[in-house]
Design an enzyme around this catalytic site. Sequence first.
Site, PDB file in Angstrom:
ATOM      1  N   GLY A 159      -3.879 -12.986   5.609  1.00  0.00           N
ATOM      2  CA  GLY A 159      -5.159 -13.638   5.903  1.00  0.00           C
ATOM      3  C   GLY A 159      -5.360 -13.900   7.389  1.00  0.00           C
ATOM      4  N   PHE A 160      -4.285 -13.872   8.172  1.00  0.00           N
ATOM      5  CA  PHE A 160      -4.350 -14.222   9.600  1.00  0.00           C
ATOM      6  C   PHE A 160      -5.217 -13.231  10.384  1.00  0.00           C
ATOM      7  CE2 PHE A 160      -2.393 -14.862  13.868  1.00  0.00           C
ATOM      8  CZ  PHE A 160      -2.439 -16.251  13.933  1.00  0.00           C
TER       9      PHE A 160
ATOM     10  N   GLY B  13      -2.329  -9.319   7.016  1.00  0.00           N
ATOM     11  CA  GLY B  13      -1.446 -10.280   7.687  1.00  0.00           C
ATOM     12  C   GLY B  13      -1.491 -11.639   7.012  1.00  0.00           C
TER      13      GLY B  13
ATOM     14  N   TYR C 125       6.327 -14.422  -8.877  1.00  0.00           N
ATOM     15  CA  TYR C 125       5.092 -15.087  -8.436  1.00  0.00           C
ATOM     16  C   TYR C 125       4.748 -16.207  -9.417  1.00  0.00           C
ATOM     17  CZ  TYR C 125       4.495 -10.856  -5.547  1.00  0.00           C
ATOM     18  OH  TYR C 125       4.676  -9.810  -4.655  1.00  0.00           O
TER      19      TYR C 125
ATOM     20  N   SER D 133       0.463  -7.299   2.219  1.00  0.00           N
ATOM     21  CA  SER D 133      -0.054  -8.156   3.301  1.00  0.00           C
ATOM     22  C   SER D 133      -0.763  -7.334   4.385  1.00  0.00           C
ATOM     23  CB  SER D 133       1.067  -9.000   3.916  1.00  0.00           C
ATOM     24  OG  SER D 133       1.718  -9.779   2.946  1.00  0.00           O
ATOM     25  N   PRO D 134      -1.674  -6.416   4.000  1.00  0.00           N
ATOM     26  CA  PRO D 134      -2.369  -5.608   5.011  1.00  0.00           C
ATOM     27  C   PRO D 134      -3.309  -6.439   5.872  1.00  0.00           C
ATOM     28  CG  PRO D 134      -3.375  -5.276   2.862  1.00  0.00           C
ATOM     29  CD  PRO D 134      -2.141  -6.102   2.628  1.00  0.00           C
TER      30      PRO D 134
ATOM     31  N   HIS E 163      12.229  -5.336  -6.031  1.00  0.00           N
ATOM     32  CA  HIS E 163      11.514  -6.153  -5.045  1.00  0.00           C
ATOM     33  C   HIS E 163      12.298  -6.292  -3.731  1.00  0.00           C
ATOM     34  CE1 HIS E 163       8.538  -9.815  -5.161  1.00  0.00           C
ATOM     35  NE2 HIS E 163       8.428  -9.155  -4.045  1.00  0.00           N
TER      36      HIS E 163
HETATM   37  N1  LIG Z   1       6.693  -6.679  -2.042  1.00  0.00           N
HETATM   38  C1  LIG Z   1       6.681  -7.837  -1.415  1.00  0.00           C
HETATM   39  O1  LIG Z   1       7.704  -8.326  -0.957  1.00  0.00           O
HETATM   40  C2  LIG Z   1       5.378  -8.570  -1.236  1.00  0.00           C
HETATM   41  C3  LIG Z   1       5.279  -9.638  -0.325  1.00  0.00           C
HETATM   42  C4  LIG Z   1       4.045 -10.277  -0.177  1.00  0.00           C
HETATM   43  C5  LIG Z   1       2.949  -9.856  -0.926  1.00  0.00           C
HETATM   44  N2  LIG Z   1       3.081  -8.820  -1.823  1.00  0.00           N
HETATM   45  C6  LIG Z   1       1.938  -8.338  -2.621  1.00  0.00           C
HETATM   46  O2  LIG Z   1       0.921  -7.930  -1.735  1.00  0.00           O
HETATM   47  C7  LIG Z   1      -0.304  -8.586  -2.032  1.00  0.00           C
HETATM   48  C8  LIG Z   1      -1.130  -8.778  -0.782  1.00  0.00           C
HETATM   49  O3  LIG Z   1      -0.411  -9.462   0.218  1.00  0.00           O
HETATM   50  P1  LIG Z   1      -0.744 -10.963   0.643  1.00  0.00           P
HETATM   51  O4  LIG Z   1      -1.569 -11.589  -0.412  1.00  0.00           O
HETATM   52  O5  LIG Z   1       0.541 -11.572   1.028  1.00  0.00           O
HETATM   53  O6  LIG Z   1      -1.540 -10.831   1.996  1.00  0.00           O
HETATM   54  P2  LIG Z   1      -2.932 -10.187   2.471  1.00  0.00           P
HETATM   55  O7  LIG Z   1      -3.459  -9.295   1.443  1.00  0.00           O
HETATM   56  O8  LIG Z   1      -2.656  -9.649   3.812  1.00  0.00           O
HETATM   57  O9  LIG Z   1      -3.856 -11.475   2.648  1.00  0.00           O
HETATM   58  C9  LIG Z   1      -4.182 -12.316   1.579  1.00  0.00           C
HETATM   59  C10 LIG Z   1      -4.895 -13.518   2.154  1.00  0.00           C
HETATM   60  O10 LIG Z   1      -6.087 -13.108   2.809  1.00  0.00           O
HETATM   61  C11 LIG Z   1      -7.228 -13.747   2.221  1.00  0.00           C
HETATM   62  N3  LIG Z   1      -8.280 -12.715   2.182  1.00  0.00           N
HETATM   63  C12 LIG Z   1      -8.364 -11.650   1.366  1.00  0.00           C
HETATM   64  N4  LIG Z   1      -9.455 -10.908   1.652  1.00  0.00           N
HETATM   65  C13 LIG Z   1     -10.070 -11.539   2.659  1.00  0.00           C
HETATM   66  C14 LIG Z   1     -11.259 -11.277   3.389  1.00  0.00           C
HETATM   67  N5  LIG Z   1     -12.000 -10.203   3.153  1.00  0.00           N
HETATM   68  N6  LIG Z   1     -11.624 -12.168   4.368  1.00  0.00           N
HETATM   69  C15 LIG Z   1     -10.881 -13.250   4.641  1.00  0.00           C
HETATM   70  N7  LIG Z   1      -9.741 -13.544   3.990  1.00  0.00           N
HETATM   71  C16 LIG Z   1      -9.348 -12.704   3.005  1.00  0.00           C
HETATM   72  C17 LIG Z   1      -6.772 -14.224   0.870  1.00  0.00           C
HETATM   73  O11 LIG Z   1      -7.432 -15.421   0.503  1.00  0.00           O
HETATM   74  P3  LIG Z   1      -8.228 -15.582  -0.893  1.00  0.00           P
HETATM   75  O12 LIG Z   1      -7.258 -15.245  -1.989  1.00  0.00           O
HETATM   76  O13 LIG Z   1      -8.622 -16.993  -0.890  1.00  0.00           O
HETATM   77  O14 LIG Z   1      -9.363 -14.612  -0.807  1.00  0.00           O
HETATM   78  C18 LIG Z   1      -5.291 -14.522   1.100  1.00  0.00           C
HETATM   79  O15 LIG Z   1      -5.133 -15.803   1.652  1.00  0.00           O
HETATM   80  C19 LIG Z   1       0.141  -9.878  -2.727  1.00  0.00           C
HETATM   81  O16 LIG Z   1      -0.887 -10.431  -3.524  1.00  0.00           O
HETATM   82  C20 LIG Z   1       1.328  -9.397  -3.530  1.00  0.00           C
HETATM   83  O17 LIG Z   1       0.877  -8.801  -4.750  1.00  0.00           O
HETATM   84  C21 LIG Z   1       4.278  -8.171  -1.966  1.00  0.00           C
END
Ligand SMILES: NC(=O)c1ccc[n+]([C@@H]2O[C@H](COP(=O)([O-])OP(=O)(O)OC[C@H]3O[C@@H](n4cnc5c(N)ncnc54)[C@H](OP(=O)(O)O)[C@@H]3O)[C@@H](O)[C@H]2O)c1
Length: 335
Positions: free
Chosen positions: A212-213, A210, A59, A207-208, A128
């Site tokens: 942010g989608f 999605g 990252y 990415s729970p 990973h």
């Molecule tokens: N193992 C893997 O291959 C892998 C892959 C992807 C991700 N990850 C890990 O999983 C974590 C989470 O996944 P992710 O960040 O990809 O996706 P996510 O948690 O599904 O979504 C994150 C996005 O949603 C926004 N968000 C968060 N809370 C919100 C809310 N209450 N209302 C509206 N928007 C909101 C965030 O924006 P803001 O930051 O601007 O709030 C960000 O753009 C990552 O940070 C990473 O540590 C692991």
Amino acid sequence: MSDLPTAVLGTDGPTVGIQGLGCMGMSEFYGPTDTDEALATLDFALEQGVTLFDTADIYGSGHNEELIGPFVRANRDRVVLATKFAIERRADDPTYRAVRNDPAYIRSAVDASLRRLGVDVIDLYYMHRRDPQVPLAESVGAMAELVAAGKVRHLGLSEVTGAELREAYAVHPIAALQSEWSIFSRDVERTAVPAAAELGVAFVPYSPLGRGFLTGAFSAAEQLSADDYRRYHPQFSGANAAGNAALVEPIQQIAAERGVTAAQVALAWVQQRAQVHGLTVVPIPGTRKRTRLAENVAAATLVLTPDELAALEPIAAKVEGNRYADMSSTSAGRE
Ligand SMILES: NC(=O)c1ccc[n+]([C@@H]2O[C@H](COP(=O)([O-])OP(=O)(O)OC[C@H]3O[C@@H](n4cnc5c(N)ncnc54)[C@H](OP(=O)(O)O)[C@@H]3O)[C@@H](O)[C@H]2O)c1
């Protein structure tokens, strides 16, 4: 003290708040970051009972580990620190990616992560991505040696199939499996989730929301900044975006009826779906903002009704586009 319930990762892993914090977006992939607010979000998360903090060596090519290092060190006895190895990048080619699972690479990767984080031990060290060219027993054996050497406390895997999880577990206990799991992305329910439930491995859905989608924060790639990686995500770009945006509507409708947010509905769904499968989940929604962190943690008390769950059930099967442009490194691509 916070009211966030806790859960144990694996059979002998650490106890953590039932929601963690994904730190990835603080360094890369999701557009510009206000670093002061991101750092304040780390402290605020801990105050709210969030204890599992998730990073990875890729990252920001090490930036994210360096960014959260001072916070981790200042709160070392309370923070459960998770990081990951296996995706190699090159400074001279931003698009270069190689999956590395060989023991020599693992040994050098852990030392580099410890140095960037400025800590003596990593609480949870994940592979990973899986390189099928390297026998899994060799890779997990090398990870087990890191536990014996005191550099790592517990082992995790990311994006492995159910069969791979069982094979790895036979070499060394695995505390957590981290893979994508959300209302939109449910392929893990085929083999990975049942295997984790059977072995007592905790599931850490990434990415729970999605990416942010599912929250409605954006509905098309064009709404994102030029450097936002989601612009090129198959589910949010081109012809897929409009259809997939329409699929989010039932989430918004439930949120409106219950007086909660779509993000909270998405997080409650993951917790309740895990109950159906009989396993512990600790989702790690990513945010860089305290207001969103508070909103996400508050989802812990939301319980969706059977009718609401039924309305969300058909969504994943209708999603257009894969969750990565190249699925060969995901569990779904190897099942
Ligand atoms: N193992 C893997 O291959 C892998 C892959 C992807 C991700 N990850 C890990 O999983 C974590 C989470 O996944 P992710 O960040 O990809 O996706 P996510 O948690 O599904 O979504 C994150 C996005 O949603 C926004 N968000 C968060 N809370 C919100 C809310 N209450 N209302 C509206 N928007 C909101 C965030 O924006 P803001 O930051 O601007 O709030 C960000 O753009 C990552 O940070 C990473 O540590 C692991």
